[in-house]
Scaffold this motif. Structure first.
Motif, PDB file in Angstrom:
ATOM      1  N   TRP A  34       0.832  -1.205   0.000  1.00 17.54           N
ATOM      2  CA  TRP A  34       0.000   0.000   0.000  1.00 17.54           C
ATOM      3  C   TRP A  34       0.863   1.250   0.000  1.00 17.54           C
ATOM      4  CZ3 TRP A  34      -5.022  -0.754  -0.833  1.00 17.54           C
ATOM      5  CH2 TRP A  34      -5.897   0.322  -0.701  1.00 17.54           C
ATOM      6  N   ARG A  35       1.966   1.205   0.772  1.00 17.87           N
ATOM      7  CA  ARG A  35       2.861   2.363   0.827  1.00 17.87           C
ATOM      8  C   ARG A  35       3.681   2.490  -0.467  1.00 17.87           C
ATOM      9  NH1 ARG A  35       4.072   4.888   5.576  1.00 17.87           N
ATOM     10  NH2 ARG A  35       3.001   4.160   7.443  1.00 17.87           N
ATOM     11  N   ILE A  36       4.129   1.354  -1.024  1.00 17.94           N
ATOM     12  CA  ILE A  36       4.951   1.388  -2.244  1.00 17.94           C
ATOM     13  C   ILE A  36       4.184   2.040  -3.385  1.00 17.94           C
ATOM     14  CG2 ILE A  36       5.985  -0.067  -4.045  1.00 17.94           C
ATOM     15  CD1 ILE A  36       6.802  -2.003  -1.813  1.00 17.94           C
ATOM     16  N   TYR A  37       2.893   1.706  -3.518  1.00 21.91           N
ATOM     17  CA  TYR A  37       2.104   2.247  -4.624  1.00 21.91           C
ATOM     18  C   TYR A  37       1.463   3.594  -4.303  1.00 21.91           C
ATOM     19  CZ  TYR A  37       2.672  -2.331  -6.704  1.00 21.91           C
ATOM     20  OH  TYR A  37       3.202  -3.472  -7.248  1.00 21.91           O
ATOM     21  N   GLY A  38       1.730   4.112  -3.102  1.00 24.46           N
ATOM     22  CA  GLY A  38       1.330   5.480  -2.786  1.00 24.46           C
ATOM     23  C   GLY A  38      -0.140   5.683  -2.511  1.00 24.46           C
ATOM     24  N   PHE A  39      -0.838   4.661  -2.058  1.00 23.79           N
ATOM     25  CA  PHE A  39      -2.248   4.822  -1.723  1.00 23.79           C
ATOM     26  C   PHE A  39      -2.394   5.543  -0.381  1.00 23.79           C
ATOM     27  CE2 PHE A  39      -2.545   0.674  -4.192  1.00 23.79           C
ATOM     28  CZ  PHE A  39      -2.856   1.326  -5.376  1.00 23.79           C
ATOM     29  N   ASP A  40      -3.558   6.158  -0.168  1.00 25.69           N
ATOM     30  CA  ASP A  40      -3.809   6.890   1.067  1.00 25.69           C
ATOM     31  C   ASP A  40      -3.869   5.929   2.255  1.00 25.69           C
ATOM     32  OD1 ASP A  40      -3.907   9.274  -0.289  1.00 25.69           O
ATOM     33  OD2 ASP A  40      -6.085   9.173  -0.603  1.00 25.69           O
ATOM     34  N   LEU A  41      -3.149   6.305   3.339  1.00 25.09           N
ATOM     35  CA  LEU A  41      -3.105   5.465   4.537  1.00 25.09           C
ATOM     36  C   LEU A  41      -3.998   5.985   5.657  1.00 25.09           C
ATOM     37  CD1 LEU A  41       0.720   4.757   4.674  1.00 25.09           C
ATOM     38  CD2 LEU A  41      -1.057   3.080   4.284  1.00 25.09           C
ATOM     39  N   SER A  42      -4.364   7.250   5.558  1.00 26.32           N
ATOM     40  CA  SER A  42      -5.154   7.848   6.638  1.00 26.32           C
ATOM     41  C   SER A  42      -6.239   8.731   6.047  1.00 26.32           C
ATOM     42  CB  SER A  42      -4.249   8.655   7.576  1.00 26.32           C
ATOM     43  OG  SER A  42      -3.573   9.670   6.847  1.00 26.32           O
ATOM     44  N   LYS A  43      -6.998   9.318   6.922  1.00 25.11           N
ATOM     45  CA  LYS A  43      -8.098  10.214   6.549  1.00 25.11           C
ATOM     46  C   LYS A  43      -9.149   9.494   5.713  1.00 25.11           C
ATOM     47  CE  LYS A  43      -5.269  14.386   6.705  1.00 25.11           C
ATOM     48  NZ  LYS A  43      -4.814  15.598   5.990  1.00 25.11           N
ATOM     49  N   ASN A  44      -9.308   8.201   5.963  1.00 25.07           N
ATOM     50  CA  ASN A  44     -10.380   7.436   5.338  1.00 25.07           C
ATOM     51  C   ASN A  44     -11.472   7.229   6.380  1.00 25.07           C
ATOM     52  OD1 ASN A  44      -9.062   7.080   2.861  1.00 25.07           O
ATOM     53  ND2 ASN A  44      -7.843   5.398   3.689  1.00 25.07           N
ATOM     54  N   HIS A  45     -12.674   7.660   6.046  1.00 30.26           N
ATOM     55  CA  HIS A  45     -13.769   7.611   7.013  1.00 30.26           C
ATOM     56  C   HIS A  45     -14.847   6.655   6.512  1.00 30.26           C
ATOM     57  CE1 HIS A  45     -11.936  11.095   8.954  1.00 30.26           C
ATOM     58  NE2 HIS A  45     -11.845  11.641   7.755  1.00 30.26           N
ATOM     59  N   PRO A  46     -14.859   5.434   6.998  1.00 29.64           N
ATOM     60  CA  PRO A  46     -15.894   4.485   6.554  1.00 29.64           C
ATOM     61  C   PRO A  46     -17.268   4.930   6.998  1.00 29.64           C
ATOM     62  CG  PRO A  46     -14.679   3.607   8.420  1.00 29.64           C
ATOM     63  CD  PRO A  46     -13.971   4.863   8.024  1.00 29.64           C
ATOM     64  N   LEU A  47     -18.264   4.550   6.194  1.00 22.16           N
ATOM     65  CA  LEU A  47     -19.642   4.902   6.503  1.00 22.16           C
ATOM     66  C   LEU A  47     -20.130   4.071   7.677  1.00 22.16           C
ATOM     67  CD1 LEU A  47     -22.240   6.405   5.759  1.00 22.16           C
ATOM     68  CD2 LEU A  47     -22.790   4.508   4.228  1.00 22.16           C
ATOM     69  N   LYS A  48     -20.615   4.738   8.726  1.00 23.68           N
ATOM     70  CA  LYS A  48     -21.118   4.045   9.904  1.00 23.68           C
ATOM     71  C   LYS A  48     -22.642   4.096   9.917  1.00 23.68           C
ATOM     72  CE  LYS A  48     -17.059   5.044  12.757  1.00 23.68           C
ATOM     73  NZ  LYS A  48     -16.588   5.649  14.028  1.00 23.68           N
ATOM     74  N   ARG A  49     -23.232   2.946  10.084  1.00 24.95           N
ATOM     75  CA  ARG A  49     -24.687   2.873  10.169  1.00 24.95           C
ATOM     76  C   ARG A  49     -25.096   2.497  11.589  1.00 24.95           C
ATOM     77  NH1 ARG A  49     -26.661  -0.336   4.680  1.00 24.95           N
ATOM     78  NH2 ARG A  49     -25.763   1.134   3.167  1.00 24.95           N
TER      79      ARG A  49
END
Length: 493
Positions: A34-49
């Motif tokens: 995930w880090r090698i390909y530069g994807f976002d590691l933080s600030k991801n907010h899953p939808l909570k129901r």
């Protein structure tokens, strides 16, 4: 594992717990990639129901004559995660007034002007010759209701390549008709069976001559080709004699009439079929591992385009076989109901469209462009490699041996994804790198010849042939491994 000293306080005695969390931890393989390909590691907010209640319901089938009720049923069976009727009627951010318009826009039912739109989309590529071939294909395979209307509407576009060099309108019209006539003949049809204009035989060099005789008489013989056998030099003659000697000898056939494959083109069988198959894949697709570290190569795949088929049961006025049941069927030789494609993906043609000019059953193509009712593809192997063809949806029926209690008809693009193919499907094609996987002995020597002759040289082919009892050997090996593992566990206890 990556560890750092993050528990030390700064000059003011503060400890940065966020930095401590990010730096002093175990980095697993998924996170490393995930880090090698530069994807976002933080600030991801899953939808909570909150207080979510899930309930499984039943969608009642509806007859097509029920109108909006039937179209709503089609949407519920194909659109997942809908939250309201308004959500169902929204397509590309636009709220449509009826469910009927929604299913048409999404391509879930066949529109009345599908063929018209198919030709309109093909005109955007500005290839008059391919457009004429598409027009002939529609005449033969798509059962158009208004042939005259299609001819009048698209004649100007189909004749664009003839207009600059032939100022006479009558001559241009006759050349277009003769070209379409020839294409229809290759497809086994006569242009006189369609409501098109008559051909003036004064413009036709092949009038009153059978197509086969005209084609053979039009072939220009090259004198050099005729004398080629006698013009071989010493090196070529030596290679020719060696090949003929190998063909006439029985050195590669044992007493049981089995063919011995040369070691240099074989992938050795180690007893683990899955491991050996991966070895074969690595040899044929050598660039895959070389580009694993390339972020663009791994992540760039383009958008996915989905095409749904239009399925029906012939002579079923009471809707005994609803569309959702027909959509679940995938008989042999037919494309799937849901066809998912991307630009550049390899596909294989499932029907003889125009065999004399390239598109035939088993032809390998690469997708070059998408439209709602047209696919622009390029032939990638054989003598017609590089030729562009337009593919429409055509009506397809399964073979009689499917044993359905009804006549099934599917209207879909006659292609399938093809990252591999059978030996029979590969016949007549030339492939740069060939990998042959034989989990069981080939049915005849002819099939082995077809598979091996797809390559251009001995260095471009690898064969993995498993032993006849390979499956039994692997099952026995798994049983022994399982017993040994059980003994080791019992010994530790």
């Amino acid at each position: 594992m990556v560890m750092r000293e993050t528990d030390k306080a700064d000059k003011k005695g503060n400890i940065d717990e966020i930095k401590q969390y990010r730096d002093a931890r175990w980095v697993t393989p998924p996170e490393a990639l995930w880090r090698i390909y530069g994807f976002d590691l933080s600030k991801n907010h899953p939808l909570k129901r909150k207080n979510s209640v899930f309930q499984v319901g039943r969608v009642i089938s509806a007859h097509p004559a029920k109108g909006e009720r039937y179209f709503l049923c089609v949407l519920l069976n194909n659109i997942a995660g809908s939250t309201s009727y308004k959500h169902l009627r929204t397509v590309d951010g636009m709220l449509l007034p009826s469910f009927h318009e929604v299913v048409e826009r999404r391509g879930l039912i066949e529109e009345d002007n599908t063929l018209d739109e198919c030709l309109t989309e093909a005109t955007l590529f500005q290839m008059p010759s391919s457009l004429r071939r598409l027009f002939a294909t529609i005449l033969v395979f798509c059962e158009p209701h208004d042939v005259t209307g299609l001819w009048k509407k698209y004649y100007d576009t189909m004749s664009e390549d003839y207009n600059p060099n032939h100022p006479s309108p009558d001559l241009v019209q006759q050349m277009v008709l003769i070209d379409i006539r020839n294409m229809l003949q290759y497809m086994g049809k006569d242009i006189r069976s369609f409501p098109l204009l008559d051909i003036d035989h004064s413009y036709d060099d092949a009038s009153h001559i059978s197509r086969e005789i005209f084609e053979e008489a039009s072939v220009e013989q090259n004198p050099e080709d005729v004398l080629l056998c006698d013009s071989l030099n010493a090196e070529q003659r030596s290679a020719y004699d060696e090949i003929m000697a190998a063909i006439c000898s029985k050195q590669e056939v044992n007493g049981d009439d089995n063919v011995r494959i040369p070691n240099e083109i074989c992938v050795p069988y180690s007893g683990d079929a899955e491991k050996d198959l991966h070895t074969l894949i690595d040899i044929i697709f050598a660039d895959l591992n070389a580009n694993m570290a390339d972020k663009v190569y791994i992540t760039t795949r383009g958008g996915e385009t989905v095409y749904h088929s239009f399925d029906s049961a012939v002579d079923d006025p009471h809707n005994y076989y609803p569309s959702e049941f027909l959509n679940s069927l995938t008989p042999n030789g037919l494309p799937p109901h849901v066809l998912k494609l991307k630009l550049g993906c390899p596909v294989i043609l499932l029907r003889n469209i125009d065999p004399a000019n390239g598109p035939c059953n088993g032809t390998r193509l690469v997708v070059r462009g998408f439209r709602r009712n047209t696919i622009n593809a390029e032939i990638v192997v054989g003598q017609h490699a590089g030729k562009r063809v337009f593919l429409p949806r055509i009506s397809l029926c399964p073979p009689d041996d499917e044993m359905f209690p009804f006549q099934f008809k599917r209207k879909q693009f006659p292609i399938r994804l093809s990252f591999a193919m059978t030996v029979n499907k590969s016949q007549g094609q030339t492939i740069p790198n060939v990998g042959v996987y034989l989990p069981a002995p080939v049915f005849s020597h002819g099939q082995l010849y077809v598979a091996m002759s797809r390559a251009t040289s001995k260095t471009n082919i690898k064969i993995l042939a498993l032993s006849p009892d390979a499956e039994a050997q692997e099952e026995e090996a798994k049983k022994i491994e399982k017993k040994n593992a059980k003994k080791n566990v019992e010994g530790k206890i």
